[in-house]
Design a protein around this motif. Structure first.
Motif, short mmCIF file in Angstrom:
data_model
loop_
_atom_site.label_atom_id
_atom_site.label_comp_id
_atom_site.label_asym_id
_atom_site.label_seq_id
_atom_site.Cartn_x
_atom_site.Cartn_y
_atom_site.Cartn_z
N TYR A 18 82.80 -16.01 48.41
CA TYR A 18 82.34 -14.94 49.31
C TYR A 18 83.02 -13.62 48.94
O TYR A 18 82.36 -12.57 48.87
N CYS A 19 84.33 -13.67 48.71
CA CYS A 19 85.07 -12.44 48.38
C CYS A 19 84.65 -11.88 47.03
O CYS A 19 84.52 -10.66 46.87
N GLU A 20 84.42 -12.76 46.06
CA GLU A 20 83.99 -12.29 44.75
C GLU A 20 82.65 -11.57 44.84
O GLU A 20 82.44 -10.54 44.19
N GLU A 21 81.76 -12.10 45.65
CA GLU A 21 80.43 -11.49 45.79
C GLU A 21 80.49 -10.20 46.60
O GLU A 21 79.88 -9.19 46.26
N VAL A 70 94.84 -7.04 44.34
CA VAL A 70 95.37 -8.32 44.80
C VAL A 70 94.61 -8.72 46.05
O VAL A 70 94.42 -7.90 46.95
N ILE A 71 94.15 -9.96 46.09
CA ILE A 71 93.44 -10.46 47.25
C ILE A 71 94.33 -11.44 47.99
O ILE A 71 95.01 -12.28 47.38
N LYS A 72 94.38 -11.30 49.30
CA LYS A 72 95.23 -12.17 50.13
C LYS A 72 94.35 -12.83 51.18
O LYS A 72 93.68 -12.14 51.97
N LEU A 73 94.34 -14.16 51.18
CA LEU A 73 93.52 -14.92 52.10
C LEU A 73 94.42 -15.75 52.99
O LEU A 73 95.31 -16.46 52.52
N LYS A 133 82.70 -7.61 44.57
CA LYS A 133 82.43 -7.56 43.12
C LYS A 133 83.71 -7.80 42.32
O LYS A 133 84.14 -6.99 41.51
N LEU A 134 84.33 -8.96 42.58
CA LEU A 134 85.62 -9.30 41.97
C LEU A 134 85.51 -10.56 41.13
O LEU A 134 84.65 -11.40 41.35
N GLN A 135 86.44 -10.65 40.17
CA GLN A 135 86.67 -11.91 39.48
C GLN A 135 88.10 -12.32 39.82
O GLN A 135 89.06 -11.77 39.30
N ILE A 136 88.23 -13.29 40.71
CA ILE A 136 89.55 -13.70 41.19
C ILE A 136 90.20 -14.65 40.19
O ILE A 136 89.61 -15.64 39.78
N LYS A 137 91.42 -14.30 39.78
CA LYS A 137 92.13 -15.07 38.76
C LYS A 137 93.02 -16.13 39.40
O LYS A 137 93.01 -16.32 40.62
#
Length: 312
Positions: free
Chosen positions: A32-35, A64-67, A38-42
């Motif tokens: 969901y976050c990538e879409e 940086v993404i924090k979930l 528009k991210l590519q989470i590593k």
């Protein structure tokens, strides 16, 4: 998707069924976050209670993404990020999903990687001096009154012994919390979990704080977790004493309140580490209450019990 075992245990221990359900939905949340952004989470960093990972933006650059499990934790951090100064910049958020998008700090070395104690304290003082702000209006952030409530609850639940602490020690901590909260003159918005691992390098001679819990209280209280971290196996008393001296001077703090907060919070923080099933606890943390108690006696020529008796 493989989830780090320690992270999974922490989530399930803290959030029970809600945590287990969140872990099962984590792959869908990442997608969901990538879409959406528009991210590519590593691959994630070493995880504790939140899923944190670098991510490439479609247009270039990294964030940086924090979930986290949606709720007060993420919401409080979001509010703290909006108000505190000298903190990692917030780019976007989706609190219903428990998502924070943050600027990536480069090179990102932590304060724990430095070895010169005087330099470490100087940097910490600069970050704190820039970070702390007045209490925002109509805030829902927790305060040191909530920490006092936590301590009192622990006292009631541990009538005999909790890890290395007697019930008398727990009660003394609760009394110190009550006195300091009652006599606080100017509560501020502080970090809430300020220590070496939450201060990152952001270029030459530039450092910023990350992962704020958001707390209403005194600067003296906010420094205690810093004093308790990155201690040597031997000689912790001298290290804490030097940290107290340097930061008291550089930030013009009230030494008496600092040492009293040191005792109260170090008991609470150490109590949080006790595993009631195994009896294990953080032994470096658990030595800190006696250190603060001894420092208080050394500086003010009275025990904390004597002080509490006169103050009552």
């Amino acid at each position: 998707m493989r989830v780090q075992e320690n992270f999974a245990r922490n989530i399930q221990s803290s959030f029970k069924e809600e945590g287990r359900a969140w872990l099962e939905q984590l792959p869908e949340l990442i997608q969901y976050c990538e879409e959406k952004w528009k991210l590519q989470i590593k691959e994630p960093y070493c995880l504790s209670f939140n899923y944190v990972a670098p991510a490439l933006r479609k247009g270039g650059g990294e964030v940086v993404i924090k979930l986290g499990v949606p709720g007060k934790g993420i919401s409080n951090e979001y509010e703290a990020l909006k108000h505190l100064n000298g903190i990692v910049p917030l780019i976007d958020a989706d609190l219903d999903k428990g998502v924070l998008i943050l600027e990536k700090i480069e090179p990102g070395n932590t304060l724990s990687e430095l070895t010169n104690e005087s330099e470490i304290c100087q940097i910490a003082a600069k970050v704190v001096k820039k970070m702390i702000v007045s209490t925002p209006p109509q805030t829902h952030l927790p305060s040191t009154l909530d920490r006092e409530t936590d301590m009192k609850h622990i006292c009631k639940q541990s009538l005999d012994q909790l890890g290395p602490f007697s019930n008398a020690t727990l009660k003394r901590s609760a009394k110190v919390f009550a006195y300091l909260n009652k006599t606080m003159k100017e509560p501020m918005l502080v970090h809430g979990d300020f220590h070496h691992y939450n201060v990152l390098s952001n270029g030459p001679d530039s450092w910023v704080a990350i992962d704020p819990k958001g707390l209403i209280g005194e600067v003296e209280y906010d420094l205690i977790q810093f004093f308790m971290n990155c201690l040597p196996e031997n000689g912790a008393f001298g290290v804490i004493e030097n940290r107290v001296e340097q930061l008291t001077q550089e930030l013009n703090l009230n030494l008496q309140r600092l040492l009293l907060w040191g005792y109260a919070h170090s008991v609470l923080s150490s109590a949080w580490t006790v595993d009631e099933k195994t009896g294990n606890y953080d032994k470096l943390f658990s030595q800190c209450p006696d250190i603060f108690k001894e420092l208080y006696h050394k500086r003010f020529q009275q025990t904390i019990d004597d002080f509490l008796e006169k103050a009552s």
